[in-house]
Design an enzyme around this catalytic site. Structure first.
Site, PDB file in Angstrom:
ATOM      1  N   LYS A  44      -8.446   5.855   5.905  1.00 11.89           N
ATOM      2  CA  LYS A  44      -8.597   7.323   6.597  1.00 11.89           C
ATOM      3  C   LYS A  44      -9.313   8.139   5.793  1.00 11.89           C
ATOM      4  O   LYS A  44     -10.340   8.671   6.238  1.00 11.89           O
ATOM      5  CB  LYS A  44      -7.154   7.663   6.907  1.00 11.89           C
ATOM      6  CG  LYS A  44      -6.296   6.929   7.745  1.00 11.89           C
ATOM      7  CD  LYS A  44      -4.922   7.397   8.012  1.00 11.89           C
ATOM      8  CE  LYS A  44      -4.030   7.986   6.734  1.00 11.89           C
ATOM      9  NZ  LYS A  44      -3.484   6.665   6.096  1.00 11.89           N
TER      10      LYS A  44
ATOM     11  N   ARG B 157       2.045  12.080  11.901  1.00 16.76           N
ATOM     12  CA  ARG B 157       2.915  11.061  11.523  1.00 16.76           C
ATOM     13  C   ARG B 157       4.296  10.848  12.402  1.00 16.76           C
ATOM     14  O   ARG B 157       4.896   9.801  12.023  1.00 16.76           O
ATOM     15  CB  ARG B 157       3.076  11.188  10.001  1.00 16.76           C
ATOM     16  CG  ARG B 157       2.022  10.687   9.415  1.00 16.76           C
ATOM     17  CD  ARG B 157       2.340  10.740   7.736  1.00 16.76           C
ATOM     18  NE  ARG B 157       2.168   9.844   6.782  1.00 16.76           N
ATOM     19  CZ  ARG B 157       0.907   9.912   6.074  1.00 16.76           C
ATOM     20  NH1 ARG B 157       0.101  10.967   6.151  1.00 16.76           N
ATOM     21  NH2 ARG B 157       0.894   8.958   4.840  1.00 16.76           N
TER      22      ARG B 157
ATOM     23  N   ARG C  13      -6.389   2.197  -5.775  1.00 19.57           N
ATOM     24  CA  ARG C  13      -7.176   3.240  -5.558  1.00 19.57           C
ATOM     25  C   ARG C  13      -7.031   4.327  -6.685  1.00 19.57           C
ATOM     26  O   ARG C  13      -6.112   4.457  -7.536  1.00 19.57           O
ATOM     27  CB  ARG C  13      -6.347   3.977  -4.420  1.00 19.57           C
ATOM     28  CG  ARG C  13      -6.733   5.392  -4.040  1.00 19.57           C
ATOM     29  CD  ARG C  13      -6.449   5.876  -2.967  1.00 19.57           C
ATOM     30  NE  ARG C  13      -4.843   5.866  -2.431  1.00 19.57           N
ATOM     31  CZ  ARG C  13      -4.239   5.999  -1.387  1.00 19.57           C
ATOM     32  NH1 ARG C  13      -5.086   6.302  -0.312  1.00 19.57           N
ATOM     33  NH2 ARG C  13      -3.050   5.914  -1.025  1.00 19.57           N
TER      34      ARG C  13
ATOM     35  N   ARG D 118      -2.720   8.211  -8.096  1.00 22.65           N
ATOM     36  CA  ARG D 118      -1.591   9.031  -7.387  1.00 22.65           C
ATOM     37  C   ARG D 118      -0.228   8.253  -7.919  1.00 22.65           C
ATOM     38  O   ARG D 118      -0.257   7.210  -8.170  1.00 22.65           O
ATOM     39  CB  ARG D 118      -1.546   8.902  -5.993  1.00 22.65           C
ATOM     40  CG  ARG D 118      -2.648   9.793  -5.314  1.00 22.65           C
ATOM     41  CD  ARG D 118      -2.932   9.645  -3.814  1.00 22.65           C
ATOM     42  NE  ARG D 118      -1.650   9.300  -3.103  1.00 22.65           N
ATOM     43  CZ  ARG D 118      -1.728   9.059  -1.931  1.00 22.65           C
ATOM     44  NH1 ARG D 118      -2.945   9.113  -0.988  1.00 22.65           N
ATOM     45  NH2 ARG D 118      -0.589   8.770  -1.027  1.00 22.65           N
TER      46      ARG D 118
ATOM     47  N   ARG E 148       6.766   3.802   2.129  1.00 22.17           N
ATOM     48  CA  ARG E 148       5.725   4.261   2.707  1.00 22.17           C
ATOM     49  C   ARG E 148       5.374   3.653   4.055  1.00 22.17           C
ATOM     50  O   ARG E 148       5.172   3.864   5.313  1.00 22.17           O
ATOM     51  CB  ARG E 148       4.505   4.666   1.963  1.00 22.17           C
ATOM     52  CG  ARG E 148       4.575   5.712   1.018  1.00 22.17           C
ATOM     53  CD  ARG E 148       3.742   5.700  -0.088  1.00 22.17           C
ATOM     54  NE  ARG E 148       2.301   5.938   0.189  1.00 22.17           N
ATOM     55  CZ  ARG E 148       1.366   5.607  -0.830  1.00 22.17           C
ATOM     56  NH1 ARG E 148       1.574   4.993  -2.051  1.00 22.17           N
ATOM     57  NH2 ARG E 148       0.356   5.726  -0.346  1.00 22.17           N
TER      58      ARG E 148
END
Ligand code: ADP
Ligand code: ADP
Ligand code: ZN
Length: 215
Positions: free
Chosen positions: A14, A88, A127, A161, A172
């Site tokens: 996203k 969400r 990431r 992160r 998550r």
């Protein structure tokens, strides 16, 4: 002006696609995840309150994120908004509908980025982002340039992160399936849902979104 939602589990791509739309179409990215991380790094009371919840991978309260989105919508955007990581939950989706109505804006498309769960572990654990400009990198699929300087801004600050680990990803994903995935049916029923293959290359995903947006 076009307003869209990018919908998908953590690591679906996203943020990567939102940044591209900002660059190429002058749209405004509204990432509630980025807003919450900014609140943490600037040490606000709200930032402190949500830090532990985010590290664990749970969702923060609807009230907090709706408030954040409301503020940004009031500012307006000439190129339109990209909702990245919001809504969400169903109450968030209802709140967004009300806010858009109040501001006389309409939602043009909800783009569901479909990816396999197995791919997400690799996506999330590989990431990193640039500390200078927020460009999104990946250890394997989009590595940093060999000289270690961001291709977009030249910074060498690599950020990872705290919640990008396998343990937090499990939580998550569970949050996604329990609370966010019902939005797929919700937007399908409203007639705004568009599905794309999020496992394709970054370029091909860009093309699918461009097609949905019409050129
Ligand atoms: P990802 O890029 O992995 O999808 P985000 O950066 O969007 O993750 O979100 C990181 C964390 O911030 C979430 O795990 C959650 O704790 C919090 N968060 C972000 N957006 C929302 C939202 N709309 N509602 C509730 N919590 C949110
Ligand atoms: P999200 O915002 O949905 O959590 P990101 O855009 O941050 O997802 O992407 C998660 C990771 O996967 C990043 O490291 C990014 O570079 C990488 N990535 C994003 N899209 C693709 C793609 N189409 N193919 C391969 N890797 C991708
Ligand atoms: Zn950069």
């Amino acid at each position: 002006m076009t307003n869209i939602i990018l919908l998908g589990p953590p690591g679906a791509g996203k943020g990567t696609q939102a940044r591209h739309l900002v660059e190429t179409r002058g749209m405004t990215q509204l990432s509630t995840g980025d807003m919450l991380r900014d609140a943490q790094s600037s040490g606000t009371e709200m930032g402190k309150k949500v830090a532990a919840i985010m590290a664990e991978g749970k969702l923060v309260t609807d009230q907090i994120v709706i408030g954040l989105i409301r503020e940004k919508l009031l500012v307006g955007s000439e190129g339109g908004f990209i909702f990245d990581g919001f809504p969400r939950t169903l109450p968030q989706a209802d709140a967004l509908q009300k806010l858009l109505l109040e501001m006389e804006l309409k939602l043009d498309a909800v783009v569901e980025m479909q990816v396999d769960d197995e791919a997400l572990v690799a996506r999330v654990t590989g990431r990193s982002t640039c500390g200078g400009c927020g460009e999104v990198y990946h250890d394997v699929t989009k590595p940093w340039p060999a000289d270690g300087a961001c291709s977009n801004c030249g910074s060498t600050e690599v950020k990872r992160r705290a919640d990008d680990n396998e343990e937090s990803l499990k939580t998550r994903l569970m949050e996604y399936y329990k609370k966010t995935s019902p939005l797929i049916g919700y937007y399908y029923a409203k007639g705004t849902l568009q599905r794309i293959d999020g496992l394709a290359s970054i370029d091909d995903v860009q093309k699918s979104i461009a097609w949905i947006l019409g050129k």
